[in-house]
Enzyme design. Structure first.
Site, mmCIF file in Angstrom:
data_model
loop_
_atom_site.group_PDB
_atom_site.id
_atom_site.type_symbol
_atom_site.label_atom_id
_atom_site.label_comp_id
_atom_site.label_asym_id
_atom_site.label_seq_id
_atom_site.Cartn_x
_atom_site.Cartn_y
_atom_site.Cartn_z
ATOM 1 N N MET A 1 0.849 -1.196 0.000
ATOM 2 C CA MET A 1 0.000 0.000 0.000
ATOM 3 C C MET A 1 0.887 1.249 0.000
ATOM 4 S SD MET A 1 -3.489 -0.749 2.081
ATOM 5 C CE MET A 1 -2.830 -0.633 3.735
ATOM 6 N N GLY A 2 2.119 1.082 -0.489
ATOM 7 C CA GLY A 2 3.033 2.214 -0.545
ATOM 8 C C GLY A 2 3.771 2.401 0.761
ATOM 9 N N ARG B 1 3.280 2.767 8.700
ATOM 10 C CA ARG B 1 2.681 3.615 9.733
ATOM 11 C C ARG B 1 3.732 4.284 10.620
ATOM 12 N NH1 ARG B 1 -2.870 2.510 10.096
ATOM 13 N NH2 ARG B 1 -3.473 0.578 9.031
ATOM 14 N N HIS C 1 9.775 -3.895 2.657
ATOM 15 C CA HIS C 1 9.299 -4.184 1.296
ATOM 16 C C HIS C 1 10.460 -4.616 0.403
ATOM 17 C CE1 HIS C 1 6.075 -1.150 2.507
ATOM 18 N NE2 HIS C 1 5.411 -2.269 2.304
#
Length: 281
Positions: A36-37, A193, A43
């Site tokens: 989700m970026g 987050r 990642h």
């Protein structure tokens, strides 16, 4: 968006399904990293694993509104597509980046039939109503579109990994590959987050991790683990002034509550500066 196409020559950006189908048609050994970026080293570790096991790697960036049970959470979720693309390009490990619009994923307007079994309404599923139904729905749709041979997902969200693996491997000819949680120098699990936290918040998160390690170690000699964890949960709340959704020891094979440290993980979800963080160890 089109100005970006001239910048990223080797890494092909796919802005719609038509371009995606045309570009991916020649390849049958695709590794897929859904995101989700907010691209970070976690990642990149998934991408590295894909590179080792597959001939081509595709990364998707799509903030899926259907997996957010809180509108404020959706609106505050970190988004910086230009920065994400630069990081992916710099890695030199990504062949394709898929940037779908909502209509590309949800062109079929039929209501999702995905429902969680009662036994799966635990941990985050208990506190985020509809979240995993949204995750399973979008992952099913993305898998149907991309047709990857392997999907790479991190163990940080172990419940998500568990549910997605069980759902997708039954429906599609794909394998979901678990990848270890990547942490920063202070052992805080990397998460998009984390961009919403300041330095003092991250210091607290690091201290919480240290406490969790100690708690996990001490479960070994406890006869009544739920009672022990309930006590530690209260201590964490008081010491760090945080709200905790759960602190539970569960079996890694079926996610049932566990009374032994063996084959188990300690799971936590808590709020720091109104940012919900999860971890397991």
């Amino acid at each position: 968006m089109f100005y970006l196409l001239n910048i990223f020559i080797q890494m092909k950006i796919l802005l719609n399904n038509t371009t995606l189908f045309e570009s991916l048609r020649p390849f049958n050994d695709l590794g897929f990293v859904p995101t989700m970026g907010g691209i970070h080293k976690g990642h990149l570790s998934l991408i590295n694993k894909s590179n080792k096991l597959c001939k081509k790697t595709i990364v998707s960036i799509f903030v899926n509104p259907k997996q957010f049970n809180n509108k404020k959470d959706l609106n505050s979720y970190p988004r910086n597509i230009k920065k994400d693309l630069k990081i992916l390009k710099k890695s030199k490990k990504v062949d394709f980046v898929y940037l779908p619009k909502f209509k590309d994923i949800y062109k079929d307007k039929k209501k999702s039939k995905i429902t969680l079994l009662k036994k799966d309404k635990i941990l985050c599923a208990k506190f985020r109503k509809g979240h995993f139904e949204g995750v399973l729905d979008v992952m099913s749709k993305l898998t149907k579109i991309v047709k990857p041979k392997k999907i790479f997902m991190g163990e940080k969200d172990f419940q998500q990994l568990y549910l997605v693996k069980n759902e997708l491997e039954k429906k599609y000819k794909t394998k979901v590959i678990p990848c270890k949680t990547v942490r920063d120098k202070d052992n805080v699990a990397l998460s998009s987050r984390n961009l919403l936290l300041n330095k003092s918040n991250l210091i607290i998160a690091a201290k919480i991790y240290e406490t969790l390690v100690d708690i996990k170690k001490n479960t070994k000699n406890k006869k009544n683990i739920p009672s022990f964890l309930n006590l530690k949960k209260k201590e964490l709340k008081n010491n760090y002034k945080i709200k905790i959704d759960y602190l539970e020891l569960r079996n890694i094979k079926n996610l049932k509550l566990s009374n032994t440290k063996n084959n188990s993980r300690l799971f936590i979800a808590y709020y720091l500066k109104n940012v919900r963080l999860i971890d397991n160890l």
